[in-house]
Scaffold this active site. Sequence first.
Site, PDB file in Angstrom:
ATOM      1  N   ASP A 274       0.815  -1.220   0.000  1.00 22.44           N
ATOM      2  CA  ASP A 274       0.000   0.000   0.000  1.00 22.44           C
ATOM      3  C   ASP A 274       0.850   1.272   0.000  1.00 22.44           C
ATOM      4  O   ASP A 274       1.950   1.299   0.539  1.00 22.44           O
ATOM      5  CB  ASP A 274      -0.913  -0.011   1.232  1.00 22.44           C
ATOM      6  CG  ASP A 274      -2.032   1.001   1.126  1.00 22.44           C
ATOM      7  OD1 ASP A 274      -2.326   1.464   0.005  1.00 22.44           O
ATOM      8  OD2 ASP A 274      -2.621   1.334   2.168  1.00 22.44           O
TER       9      ASP A 274
ATOM     10  N   HIS B 293       1.991   3.091  -9.121  1.00 25.11           N
ATOM     11  CA  HIS B 293       1.783   1.645  -9.274  1.00 25.11           C
ATOM     12  C   HIS B 293       2.960   1.003 -10.005  1.00 25.11           C
ATOM     13  O   HIS B 293       3.345  -0.132  -9.718  1.00 25.11           O
ATOM     14  CB  HIS B 293       0.474   1.377 -10.023  1.00 25.11           C
ATOM     15  CG  HIS B 293      -0.738   1.811  -9.242  1.00 25.11           C
ATOM     16  ND1 HIS B 293      -0.945   1.436  -7.937  1.00 25.11           N
ATOM     17  CD2 HIS B 293      -1.796   2.601  -9.576  1.00 25.11           C
ATOM     18  CE1 HIS B 293      -2.077   1.980  -7.495  1.00 25.11           C
ATOM     19  NE2 HIS B 293      -2.614   2.697  -8.474  1.00 25.11           N
TER      20      HIS B 293
ATOM     21  N   LEU C 123      11.359 -19.776  -3.139  1.00 23.26           N
ATOM     22  CA  LEU C 123      10.214 -19.129  -2.507  1.00 23.26           C
ATOM     23  C   LEU C 123       8.895 -19.528  -3.165  1.00 23.26           C
ATOM     24  O   LEU C 123       8.816 -19.663  -4.390  1.00 23.26           O
ATOM     25  CB  LEU C 123      10.389 -17.608  -2.653  1.00 23.26           C
ATOM     26  CG  LEU C 123       9.248 -16.721  -2.161  1.00 23.26           C
ATOM     27  CD1 LEU C 123       9.262 -16.653  -0.640  1.00 23.26           C
ATOM     28  CD2 LEU C 123       9.363 -15.327  -2.758  1.00 23.26           C
TER      29      LEU C 123
HETATM   30  C1  IPE Z   1      -5.317  -2.681   0.155  1.00 18.19           C
HETATM   31  O1  IPE Z   1      -5.000  -1.351  -0.088  1.00 18.19           O
HETATM   32  C2  IPE Z   1      -5.346  -3.446  -1.126  1.00 18.19           C
HETATM   33  C3  IPE Z   1      -4.051  -3.648  -1.770  1.00 18.19           C
HETATM   34  C4  IPE Z   1      -2.905  -3.225  -1.348  1.00 18.19           C
HETATM   35  C5  IPE Z   1      -4.110  -4.403  -2.990  1.00 18.19           C
HETATM   36  P1  IPE Z   1      -6.138  -0.251  -0.282  1.00 18.19           P
HETATM   37  O2  IPE Z   1      -5.456   1.035  -0.478  1.00 18.19           O
HETATM   38  O3  IPE Z   1      -7.080  -0.693  -1.334  1.00 18.19           O
HETATM   39  O4  IPE Z   1      -6.879  -0.325   1.122  1.00 18.19           O
HETATM   40  P2  IPE Z   1      -7.764   0.761   1.852  1.00 18.19           P
HETATM   41  O5  IPE Z   1      -8.767   1.267   0.844  1.00 18.19           O
HETATM   42  O6  IPE Z   1      -6.858   1.848   2.318  1.00 18.19           O
HETATM   43  O7  IPE Z   1      -8.387   0.023   2.988  1.00 18.19           O
HETATM   44  C1  IPE Z   2      -1.728   0.191  -3.250  1.00 18.41           C
HETATM   45  O1  IPE Z   2      -1.462   1.558  -3.321  1.00 18.41           O
HETATM   46  C2  IPE Z   2      -2.004  -0.401  -4.612  1.00 18.41           C
HETATM   47  C3  IPE Z   2      -3.354  -0.943  -4.775  1.00 18.41           C
HETATM   48  C4  IPE Z   2      -4.308  -0.896  -3.898  1.00 18.41           C
HETATM   49  C5  IPE Z   2      -3.634  -1.561  -6.050  1.00 18.41           C
HETATM   50  P1  IPE Z   2      -2.640   2.625  -3.315  1.00 18.41           P
HETATM   51  O2  IPE Z   2      -3.026   2.922  -4.727  1.00 18.41           O
HETATM   52  O3  IPE Z   2      -3.757   2.167  -2.437  1.00 18.41           O
HETATM   53  O4  IPE Z   2      -1.904   3.853  -2.681  1.00 18.41           O
HETATM   54  P2  IPE Z   2      -2.541   4.942  -1.704  1.00 18.41           P
HETATM   55  O5  IPE Z   2      -3.096   4.192  -0.534  1.00 18.41           O
HETATM   56  O6  IPE Z   2      -3.596   5.656  -2.478  1.00 18.41           O
HETATM   57  O7  IPE Z   2      -1.392   5.799  -1.334  1.00 18.41           O
HETATM   58 MG    MG Z   3      -4.103   2.457  -0.460  1.00 19.81          MG
END
Ligand code: IPE
Ligand code: IPE
Ligand code: MG
Length: 243
Positions: free
Chosen positions: A23, A40, A133
């Site tokens: 995240d 991403h 792994l």
């Molecule tokens: C969790 O992150 C999902 C992934 C990392 C794939 P999100 O950014 O989607 O989670 P929330 O919305 O903060 O809970």
């Molecule tokens: C995690 O990073 C990637 C996915 C959930 C696919 P985010 O896109 O949720 O990044 P933030 O939380 O907005 O910073």
């Molecule tokens: Mg996120």
Amino acid sequence: MFFAKRRDSVPEVLPTHIGIIMDGNGRWAKKRGLPRFAGHKAGADAFKRTVRYCNRIGIRYLTVYAFSTENWARPKKEVDAIIELLRDYLRDAENYKKENVRVRFIGDISVFDEEIQRRIAESEQESEDFTGLRLNIAVNYGGKAEIVRAVREIVRDVENGSLLPDAIDEEAVDSRLYTRGQPPVDLVIRPSGEYRLSNFMIWQTAYAEFVFMDVLWPDFSPHDMNRALWEYAGRNRRFGGVK
Ligand code: IPE
Ligand code: IPE
Ligand code: MG
């Protein structure tokens, strides 16, 4: 979170199974004035780097959360960009071949197009005998959806007479999850400063240790992994007993 040890080495006691909620990609991009997609892309590089490192230090199981069942709520453009990164990863089979990494996808992959589904099947088959792994990549994955799927399968087995209601135990659920045959998660790492599971492996993490870190996922380095591993090594896991 307080980290007692800041050593750049790997502790002796290692978790068998690590789960990572990757995240913070969006915030990483925003900080740099870049589109979310750039975050991403950098996150995909952090993912490859982390897989390589975990493999090198002898971690047996790694599950990464790449795309959740809830992430469809994002703008279509962003969702499409993430799916294209998945396609890129799959096209480059060297990612797992060179590394001796055994890869498996968890989640409902039936929603993806034919090419992605075919390449997922190929990557799983081609790496089946690899001894390094074991990597689970969670895409269109949700912990609740996974349990619902297991419950449906249990009901079908009861209906066709191959399972007696009284024989339904934890193993009956466990063996119907995507992670069947794998040990439970010992350590969950969530970077980006959020303190939640966001529907990640809710069954498999029942007794996991949690390490939340402030680093944003694209910046996550082997050094950060070591910090999480030292934190884990210092935890007292009691599993309900006395130790
Ligand atoms: C969790 O992150 C999902 C992934 C990392 C794939 P999100 O950014 O989607 O989670 P929330 O919305 O903060 O809970
Ligand atoms: C995690 O990073 C990637 C996915 C959930 C696919 P985010 O896109 O949720 O990044 P933030 O939380 O907005 O910073
Ligand atoms: Mg996120």
